[in-house]
Design an enzyme around this catalytic site. Structure first.
Site, PDB file in Angstrom:
ATOM      1  N   ARG A 171       0.822  -1.209   0.000  1.00 35.05           N
ATOM      2  CA  ARG A 171       0.000   0.000   0.000  1.00 35.05           C
ATOM      3  C   ARG A 171       0.857   1.260   0.000  1.00 35.05           C
ATOM      4  NH1 ARG A 171      -2.185  -3.650  -1.437  1.00 35.05           N
ATOM      5  NH2 ARG A 171      -4.078  -4.652  -0.651  1.00 35.05           N
ATOM      6  N   SER A 221     -11.359  -1.565   2.437  1.00 34.96           N
ATOM      7  CA  SER A 221     -10.615  -2.202   3.519  1.00 34.96           C
ATOM      8  C   SER A 221      -9.978  -1.135   4.399  1.00 34.96           C
ATOM      9  CB  SER A 221      -9.540  -3.124   2.937  1.00 34.96           C
ATOM     10  OG  SER A 221      -8.861  -3.801   3.954  1.00 34.96           O
ATOM     11  N   GLU A 291      -5.206   1.337   6.604  1.00 36.30           N
ATOM     12  CA  GLU A 291      -4.892   1.322   5.182  1.00 36.30           C
ATOM     13  C   GLU A 291      -5.580   2.504   4.504  1.00 36.30           C
ATOM     14  OE1 GLU A 291      -6.386  -1.350   1.413  1.00 36.30           O
ATOM     15  OE2 GLU A 291      -5.431  -2.421   3.074  1.00 36.30           O
TER      16      GLU A 291
END
Length: 298
Positions: A171, A221, A291
């Site tokens: 990420r 998410s 995230e």
């Protein structure tokens, strides 16, 4: 400044004091001082140059799918690049503008029998966001498909970064570290069988629909995968599914998601995130790192 920027760029759609909740997947977020919707690279450069000359902060958004904008909104100028959405195919390379939907890129690749990006069939973000975050799903990551990205720095200079220079991680990409603006990306794919590619994409989308709360607004998410654990399982095992603050709730369908069930605010989302983090830390000794990108004024 309002009339100045609007008069200076009459050909660009620019809105003043615009609620960002209109553009985020969570349906939350306070107003931005200015929101501009450039249609091409030249307009992006003009806005970036103007902002630099007027000490105006810039924030760049795409589909705003893995994002929480705080209720205080964003100071300065927000560029939303969704009008820049061209997708072209040259041989085995698919080139997509930053504002193109990642899902649409996978469909174009499929229709040209090109394989290597099936994993992204259900990722709701834009190409720019996917490169920025190294978006991934079902074992695939953007870093495995991108050959290069064309970017702009905050002085308006345009240049390419190849896969190695993009420094992809979990990420993460160099775009974040260098505060760059993604303009487009080249996806280097392989010849494949249309029927097999379609079948895999259909299977992944069916799995996503079965497990994720796609019927409610969410930011995707929320937490990164902790080493040795799964965030969703930790949250589930902590008994947090269904936990609600205001209009935001830990999804009863998938514990890794927070959904907007009743006119939730960004503050509601943040309250849920902080409660989940504190509870999982207390019960399991695991630190959950977000995230989702959290931006804006308190």
């Amino acid at each position: 400044m309002a009339e100045n920027i609007k008069t200076r760029f009459p050909e660009i759609d620019i809105k003043e004091n615009e609620p960002l909740a209109k553009y985020t997947f969570t349906h939350t977020g306070g107003p931005a001082d200015w929101v501009a919707f450039p249609k091409n690279v030249d307009q992006v450069r003009q806005l970036v140059t103007f902002a630099k000359g007027h000490d105006l902060p810039i924030m760049v958004l795409g589909n705003a799918s893995n994002l929480i904008v705080k209720d205080g909104g964003i100071a300065g100028l927000v560029l939303i690049l969704t009008a820049m959405k061209s997708i072209t195919v040259h041989g085995q390379t698919v080139t997509a503008d930053a504002g193109a939907a990642y899902i649409e890129v996978t469909k174009v690749a499929r229709d040209h029998s090109l394989s290597g990006i099936e994993f992204a069939a259900g990722i709701p973000g834009s190409v720019g966001g996917a490169v920025f975050m190294n978006a991934g799903a079902y074992g695939g990551e953007t870093k495995n498909a991108v050959a290069k990205a064309t970017v702009m720095n905050r002085t308006g200079e345009i240049f390419d970064l190849d896969n190695q220079a993009l420094d992809f991680g979990y990420r993460h990409s160099a775009v974040q570290d260098q505060h760059l603006i993604v303009l487009s990306a080249d996806f280097a794919l392989q010849p494949g069988d249309f029927t097999a590619i379609k079948a895999e994409m259909d299977d992944l989308n069916a799995r996503r629909a079965a497990k994720q709360p796609l019927d409610l607004p969410s930011c995707g998410s929320v937490f990164k995968r902790p080493k040795g654990y799964f965030a969703g399982k930790l949250i589930h095992d902590a008994g947090l599914q269904g936990y609600t603050s205001g209009g935001a709730q830990v999804s009863k369908k998938h514990a890794g998601f927070i959904v907007n069930i009743n006119h939730g605010t960004a503050t509601d989302y943040l309250n849920v995130i902080h409660h989940v983090q504190a509870t999982v830390k207390e019960k399991f000794g695991v630190d959950l790192e977000t995230e989702v990108r959290i931006i804006g004024r308190d």
